[in-house]
Design an enzyme around this catalytic site. Structure first.
Site, PDB file in Angstrom:
ATOM      1  N   LYS A   1      -1.680   8.797   6.299  1.00  0.00           N
ATOM      2  CA  LYS A   1      -2.881   8.412   5.563  1.00  0.00           C
ATOM      3  C   LYS A   1      -4.139   8.758   6.357  1.00  0.00           C
ATOM      4  O   LYS A   1      -4.995   9.467   5.875  1.00  0.00           O
ATOM      5  CB  LYS A   1      -2.874   6.916   5.240  1.00  0.00           C
ATOM      6  CG  LYS A   1      -2.038   6.526   4.025  1.00  0.00           C
ATOM      7  CD  LYS A   1      -0.580   6.331   4.304  1.00  0.00           C
ATOM      8  CE  LYS A   1       0.248   6.058   3.083  1.00  0.00           C
ATOM      9  NZ  LYS A   1       1.269   5.046   3.279  1.00  0.00           N
TER      10      LYS A   1
ATOM     11  N   ASP B   1       0.557  -4.011  10.047  1.00  0.00           N
ATOM     12  CA  ASP B   1       0.851  -2.693   9.480  1.00  0.00           C
ATOM     13  C   ASP B   1      -0.468  -2.080   9.031  1.00  0.00           C
ATOM     14  O   ASP B   1      -0.987  -2.418   7.971  1.00  0.00           O
ATOM     15  CB  ASP B   1       1.815  -2.850   8.291  1.00  0.00           C
ATOM     16  CG  ASP B   1       2.030  -1.534   7.546  1.00  0.00           C
ATOM     17  OD1 ASP B   1       1.514  -0.493   7.998  1.00  0.00           O
ATOM     18  OD2 ASP B   1       2.727  -1.556   6.506  1.00  0.00           O
TER      19      ASP B   1
ATOM     20  N   TRP C   1       3.258  -3.447   0.025  1.00  0.00           N
ATOM     21  CA  TRP C   1       3.789  -3.060   1.339  1.00  0.00           C
ATOM     22  C   TRP C   1       4.184  -4.248   2.209  1.00  0.00           C
ATOM     23  O   TRP C   1       5.221  -4.227   2.873  1.00  0.00           O
ATOM     24  CB  TRP C   1       2.808  -2.140   2.082  1.00  0.00           C
ATOM     25  CG  TRP C   1       2.816  -0.759   1.529  1.00  0.00           C
ATOM     26  CD1 TRP C   1       1.771  -0.108   0.920  1.00  0.00           C
ATOM     27  CD2 TRP C   1       3.920   0.171   1.494  1.00  0.00           C
ATOM     28  NE1 TRP C   1       2.164   1.143   0.516  1.00  0.00           N
ATOM     29  CE2 TRP C   1       3.467   1.350   0.855  1.00  0.00           C
ATOM     30  CE3 TRP C   1       5.244   0.123   1.937  1.00  0.00           C
ATOM     31  CZ2 TRP C   1       4.287   2.462   0.652  1.00  0.00           C
ATOM     32  CZ3 TRP C   1       6.065   1.230   1.737  1.00  0.00           C
ATOM     33  CH2 TRP C   1       5.587   2.376   1.104  1.00  0.00           C
TER      34      TRP C   1
HETATM   35  C1  LIG Z   1       2.471   4.351   3.241  1.00  0.00           C
HETATM   36  C2  LIG Z   1       2.661   3.017   3.798  1.00  0.00           C
HETATM   37  C3  LIG Z   1       3.881   2.614   4.391  1.00  0.00           C
HETATM   38  C4  LIG Z   1       5.131   3.467   4.378  1.00  0.00           C
HETATM   39  O1  LIG Z   1       5.055   4.605   5.101  1.00  0.00           O
HETATM   40  P1  LIG Z   1       6.315   5.599   5.167  1.00  0.00           P
HETATM   41  O2  LIG Z   1       5.868   6.558   6.214  1.00  0.00           O
HETATM   42  O3  LIG Z   1       6.502   6.195   3.818  1.00  0.00           O
HETATM   43  O4  LIG Z   1       7.500   4.814   5.591  1.00  0.00           O
HETATM   44  C5  LIG Z   1       3.940   1.359   4.938  1.00  0.00           C
HETATM   45  N1  LIG Z   1       2.894   0.527   4.925  1.00  0.00           N
HETATM   46  C6  LIG Z   1       1.718   0.878   4.369  1.00  0.00           C
HETATM   47  C7  LIG Z   1       0.575  -0.080   4.395  1.00  0.00           C
HETATM   48  C8  LIG Z   1       1.561   2.125   3.780  1.00  0.00           C
HETATM   49  O5  LIG Z   1       0.389   2.469   3.234  1.00  0.00           O
END
Ligand SMILES: *Cc1c(COP(=O)(O)O)cnc(C)c1O
Length: 369
Positions: free
Chosen positions: A201, A177, A102
């Site tokens: 999540k 993030d 990511w």
């Molecule tokens: C799932 C995830 C993303 C992407 O999320 P989307 O909503 O699919 O764009 C970005 N960063 C991390 C750490 C993730 O787990």
């Protein structure tokens, strides 16, 4: 039907209590005789919901007053671009730490938008070759003279199962993030300039992103961009520049209430530690399962493992599924298994998984490659 424990990495399971409440009030929310999906985001009832969600998240994370909380569209990846567009105008430059899939993707998006001159990257992973152990090593930034608008990193790599627990010190504002570990343990928000997270999540349904942003970051020069991703405009409109994802917002608000009713982040942190410990102990005490992440960087949210007898993996997934333990297949890029055990996963779910893992190993001890 027996209980199903859903280990999906995202969209992930939501607390059963929240889903039941949502079901109960689906057709009649807040005594209005309509669904929350069918009311104006500018109605007094929805505004009350929005205000409560803001207050609850602030309380849960102890967010200082000089931070704004935004509820935006587009999940995690929308913020990969929004961060760049909001902070890197007038030839700004950023530093991206990469530690897995990511953070790598975030860096690539930044390079796509401002070109390689606007982005420096540092790979902070260390791979010991024999035996393979993945770990993180954060350099000392204090002797670096570069002028970066921000440092971006991803404290929990969802695909790789690698988490950074140590606080990072940086002379530049830190953008994190936290899509897959927000609200999973206590953090000091004041160490960050911006925290963002896709909701699917640990917070609610997909499509929504939460952005926690310090006041002063709004003053940085911007690049031209869609208004809905302009942080300043979203702050001024209370995240209602256009119609927000109202149903996702409502569910997120319910998840915040659920967390508060269940002891807040301090309690969920204890549960999460316990769940991760149970699962990693099970892996370490077996001859069949292996995890290749250094102990200090093992994710509490996404536990990855492989089977030493690789040919058994399909069978493992199949039998687990028959026991109601679903979505254990690892990410397509890395293979193996992954058990995502976010806040909504009860300790019982992890106990059911470890029980199955022990039994599966026992019934396959005579197996030869
Ligand atoms: C799932 C995830 C993303 C992407 O999320 P989307 O909503 O699919 O764009 C970005 N960063 C991390 C750490 C993730 O787990």
């Amino acid at each position: 039907m027996t209980d199903v424990y859903n280990f999906c990495a995202g969209p992930a399971m939501l607390p059963a209590q929240v889903m039941k409440k949502a079901q109960k009030e689906l057709l009649n929310w807040d005594g209005l005789g309509t669904s929350v999906m069918e009311v104006s985001h500018r109605s007094s009832e929805f505004k009350k919901l929005a205000k409560q969600a803001d207050q609850d998240l602030r309380e849960l994370m102890s967010i200082p007053d000089n931070y704004h909380v935004l509820f935006m569209h587009g999940g995690g990846r929308a913020q990969f671009a929004a961060v760049v567009n909001n902070f890197l105008g007038s030839n700004g430059k950023a530093l991206y730490l990469t530690s897995g899939q990511w953070s790598q993707a975030a860096a690539e998006e930044a390079i796509r938008l401002v070109g390689p001159k606007g982005v420096d990257t540092i790979d902070v992973t260390k791979n010991e070759v024999e035996p393979v152990v993945k770990s993180i090593s954060i350099p000392d930034f204090n002797n670096m003279n570069d002028e970066y608008r921000y440092l971006h990193f991803c404290p929990n790599e969802t695909v790789d199962g690698i988490e950074i627990f140590d606080d990072i010190s940086s002379p530049w504002p830190i953008v994190a993030d936290m899509s897959s570990n927000i609200l999973s343990r206590q953090i000091d928000v004041s160490r960050y300039a911006v925290i963002y997270a896709g909701a699917q999540k640990n917070i609610g349904p997909s499509g929504l992103s939460i952005v926690i942003i310090r006041n002063d970051m709004l003053k940085l020069p911007k690049l031209p961009q869609a208004s809905i991703f302009n942080y300043q405009m979203q702050v001024e409109s209370g995240s209602m520049y256009n119609t927000p994802p109202t149903f996702a917002w409502y569910l997120a608000a319910e998840v915040f209430k659920w967390l508060k009713q269940n002891g807040g982040v301090a309690q969920i942190e204890e549960n999460n530690y316990k769940k991760a410990e149970l699962l990693y102990d099970c892996i370490d005490n077996s001859n069949l399962y292996v995890n290749d992440v250094a102990i200090e960087n093992r994710s509490w949210m996404n536990v990855t493992f492989k089977l030493t007898k690789g040919t058994l993996e399909t069978e493992f997934i199949e039998q687990a599924k028959n026991k109601g333990l679903v979505a254990l297949k690892g990410h397509r890029l890395v293979g193996g298994m992954r058990a995502s055990i976010y806040n909504a996963m009860p300790v019982k779910g992890v106990q059911a998984l470890t029980k199955f893992m022990v039994e599966f190993e026992e019934s396959n001890t005579n197996y030869s490659n």
